[in-house]
Scaffold this active site. Structure first.
Site, mmCIF file in Angstrom:
data_model
loop_
_atom_site.group_PDB
_atom_site.id
_atom_site.type_symbol
_atom_site.label_atom_id
_atom_site.label_comp_id
_atom_site.label_asym_id
_atom_site.label_seq_id
_atom_site.Cartn_x
_atom_site.Cartn_y
_atom_site.Cartn_z
ATOM 1 N N CYS A 1 -9.444 1.324 2.350
ATOM 2 C CA CYS A 1 -9.133 1.053 3.689
ATOM 3 C C CYS A 1 -10.601 0.910 4.409
ATOM 4 C CB CYS A 1 -8.290 2.179 4.583
ATOM 5 S SG CYS A 1 -6.680 1.755 4.133
ATOM 6 N N GLY B 1 -18.124 2.401 -6.544
ATOM 7 C CA GLY B 1 -18.563 3.511 -7.480
ATOM 8 C C GLY B 1 -17.550 4.517 -7.178
ATOM 9 N N GLU C 1 -19.508 11.653 -3.763
ATOM 10 C CA GLU C 1 -18.316 11.600 -3.287
ATOM 11 C C GLU C 1 -17.930 12.893 -2.826
ATOM 12 O OE1 GLU C 1 -17.681 8.729 -2.544
ATOM 13 O OE2 GLU C 1 -18.895 7.834 -4.075
ATOM 14 N N TYR D 1 -28.033 4.644 3.304
ATOM 15 C CA TYR D 1 -28.077 5.469 2.527
ATOM 16 C C TYR D 1 -29.706 6.307 2.068
ATOM 17 C CZ TYR D 1 -23.645 3.661 0.665
ATOM 18 O OH TYR D 1 -22.179 3.363 0.612
ATOM 19 N N ARG E 1 -16.905 -3.415 -10.169
ATOM 20 C CA ARG E 1 -17.746 -2.601 -9.405
ATOM 21 C C ARG E 1 -18.725 -3.801 -8.571
ATOM 22 N NH1 ARG E 1 -21.379 2.896 -9.994
ATOM 23 N NH2 ARG E 1 -21.975 3.003 -7.827
HETATM 24 ZN ZN LIG Z 1 -21.339 7.320 0.346
#
Ligand SMILES: [Zn+2]
Length: 590
Positions: A127, A257, A285, A372, A541
């Site tokens: 989503c 990932g 994660e 990031y 990926r």
């Molecule tokens: Zn992340």
């Protein structure tokens, strides 16, 4: 009135969704979810309520026993269709009955052959960023949170899972109905479902893994250390508030990932290397359970609040678990990737800012690693400014203050100013957040392990190839650093030599190969093409595929194959993946 979120039609002045109860039937023949959903609002709403939808076939809208007036009265290629519920009269709950489209962007329906077992179909959702609206009408903005309960009916050979607590399962004819509840409020992008031939393996008191039976052993070994990770993460970020932390290993078409769906991280099968080499992916994660899921960016323009914080937390936890040397190596590698991507998009591009104006832009197409790593480096500067001890206390207070809330960059900066005013004396916060590029006024990461790689690269540029002995025992990130920093074009003979010397084949790491194949393509190693095609067909990926397709587009000989190869895997890969690569090829007139 300007929208509060450029990627949502919702108007939060009207009222907010507080809870949804969903009854979902998954039809694996038509690739449609048939859904009935009861919505509860935070307060009674009169007049209009706007919801985001994409391809939703609405059958019925009812409140207090009365049919509601409704219309899809605005539409946009990026945002989808605005569902306008009209003339509401103090409505605090309503029911919608609808079908999803068989083209729903969030849903990936895989035929049997695309699974590890090859005997049962598979369904999974993705989503983030703005695709929840293709699964159910909602205020599809990360600034609205709701709790939910759900039941999902699937053919009885399949197991359904959700990013939620499973509370029951029962038989209904030829189907099984799985029941779930999510008592913690989530933003819509963290809604997640999957179904397939899945088995479960307990790993620790709070941790486990779901996978197809063929992968369960390997997955259980690869991720056996997850419990230990939670313990370390809690020391840094505060208590884990989501109950369990399980993983779901997806078929290869999964575009990312990992996706930090609460309680149940969705994970690429390329993370199973047989050597726990992608441990940092899980750390990332898992950290999202706090930074992102607990404290959430208000819009996708504030994405760095999710990803910069998570990358920062990942480096801190990695430092404890694998030592400072490994963490430093990663930091230098990350910095190099940041430079590489900033150069590719252009140093002056808006995409190199932390707060990115995204009006009219597709968050899937504009996602880069910049939020990031630039975000992480900014937070490290803040840490250096006040010292680790004070910054640790700040992290805990930040998580505690904003838990189960969404906040904008500006709200974060206000909090930072209030708690750590000295940061603003030492760090040019405005420049970091609102200006493009990367300031030189910062502490550069250093790594002896990285320097070792650089020394060999320097001799390689002088004509001396590294020997097997020199690279034996290299860590994964050393190999990645080496491959990343190779000259763009090298002799074809060297491609062959390096693959053998670095022992890439036996390591079988898709991350290595995404760099390696890009180098081979740029170097005119044409005989490699069938292997590249095999890789593109097998690995879904997006990050890895993009680096290869970019190399193809830039190469005179490989360019001609790019469109054919994409069309060949169109049915196999996720719609998001195909969409993003297709746009890239269109831009190059391919
Ligand atoms: Zn992340």
């Amino acid at each position: 009135m300007p929208r509060h979120d450029p990627h949502s039609y919702s108007d939060l002045q009207q009222g907010k969704i507080a809870h949804i109860d969903l009854r979902i039937q998954a039809n694996f023949e038509s690739h449609i979810l048939k859904v009935e959903a009861d919505y509860q609002l935070t307060e009674p709403v009169s007049g209009s309520l706007f919801l985001d939808t994409a391809g939703i076939d609405l059958k019925r809208a009812v409140a207090d026993g009365q049919e509601l007036q409704w219309d899809f009265d605005q539409q946009d290629e990026l945002l989808g269709e605005r569902l306008h519920l009209k003339e509401l009269n103090k409505v605090s709950s309503f029911t919608l009955a609808f079908n999803t489209s068989n083209e729903a962007r969030a849903l990936q329906w895989l035929p049997e052959v695309q699974t590890a077992g090859g005997e049962h179909p598979f369904l999974y959702s993705q989503c983030q960023a703005i695709h929840a609206r293709s699964v159910f009408p909602c205020q599809d903005t990360p600034s609205v949170r709701f709790t939910f309960s759900a039941e999902m009916e699937v053919p009885k050979a399949l197991t359904a899972v959700m990013a939620a607590e499973q509370v029951g399962v029962r038989q209904r004819g030829e189907s099984r109905v799985f029941q779930f509840k999510m008592p913690q409020p989530i933003p819509s992008y963290l809604f997640a479902i999957a179904a397939g031939n899945l088995v479960f393996r307990e790993l620790g008191p709070r941790t486990g893994v779901y996978a197809e039976p063929q992968l369960i052993e390997a997955a259980a070994w690869e991720f056996a250390e997850n419990e230990e990770k939670i313990v370390e993460a809690e020391k840094l970020l505060g208590p884990y508030l989501w109950g369990r932390y399980d993983l779901l290993i997806l078929p290869p078409s999964f575009p990312y990932g990992g996706m930090e769906n609460p309680r149940l991280t969705f994970l690429t099968p390329t993370s199973i290397l047989g050597n726990r080499g992608q441990a940092t992916l899980i750390t990332h994660e898992l950290a999202h359970a706090w930074t992102g899921n607990l404290v959430t960016n208000a819009t996708w323009e504030d994405f760095w609040l999710n990803e910069g914080w998570t990358t920062y937390a990942e480096t801190r936890i990695t430092e404890v678990l694998t030592g400072k040397e490994s963490a430093d190596l990663m930091a230098v590698y990350d910095e190099q990737r940041l430079f590489e991507v900033m150069e590719r998009v252009g140093m002056a591009s808006i995409l190199t800012r932390l707060k990115v104006p995204l009006e009219g832009l597709d968050p899937d197409e504009t996602t880069t690693i910049i939020p990031y790593y630039k975000g992480c480096f900014f937070l490290k500067e803040c840490e250096y400014a006040v010292g680790r001890e004070r910054f640790n206390a700040f992290i805990q207070k930040y998580m505690g203050t904003y838990r189960f809330q969404s906040l904008s960059t500006e709200a974060f900066l206000d909090f930072l100013k209030q708690e750590l005013p000295e940061v603003f004396e030492q760090v040019d916060v405005q420049k970091w957040i609102y200006e493009p590029s990367l300031t030189d006024k910062r502490r550069r990461p250093q790594s002896a392990l990285y320097d070792e790689v650089q020394a060999l690269l320097a001799s390689y540029r002088q004509g001396t190839r590294p020997t097997r002995e020199q690279v034996a025992g290299w860590q994964r990130y050393q190999i990645l650093s080496f491959l990343q920093a190779l000259p763009k074009q090298i002799p074809v003979e060297d491609c062959k030599y390096l693959e053998e010397t670095l022992d890439l084949e036996s390591k079988n790491d898709a991350g290595h190969y995404s760099y390696f194949y890009a180098t081979c393509i740029a170097s005119g190693y044409q005989e490699i093409l069938p292997r590249v095609e095999e890789f593109i067909g097998r690995v879904g990926r997006l990050l890895y595929l993009l680096s290869i397709f970019r190399a193809m587009i830039a190469s005179d000989w490989a360019k001609a194959h790019a469109r054919r190869i994409l069309e060949g895997v169109r049915e196999r890969h996720h719609k998001i993946t195909v969409h993003v690569i297709n746009k890239l090829l269109e831009k190059a007139d391919l």
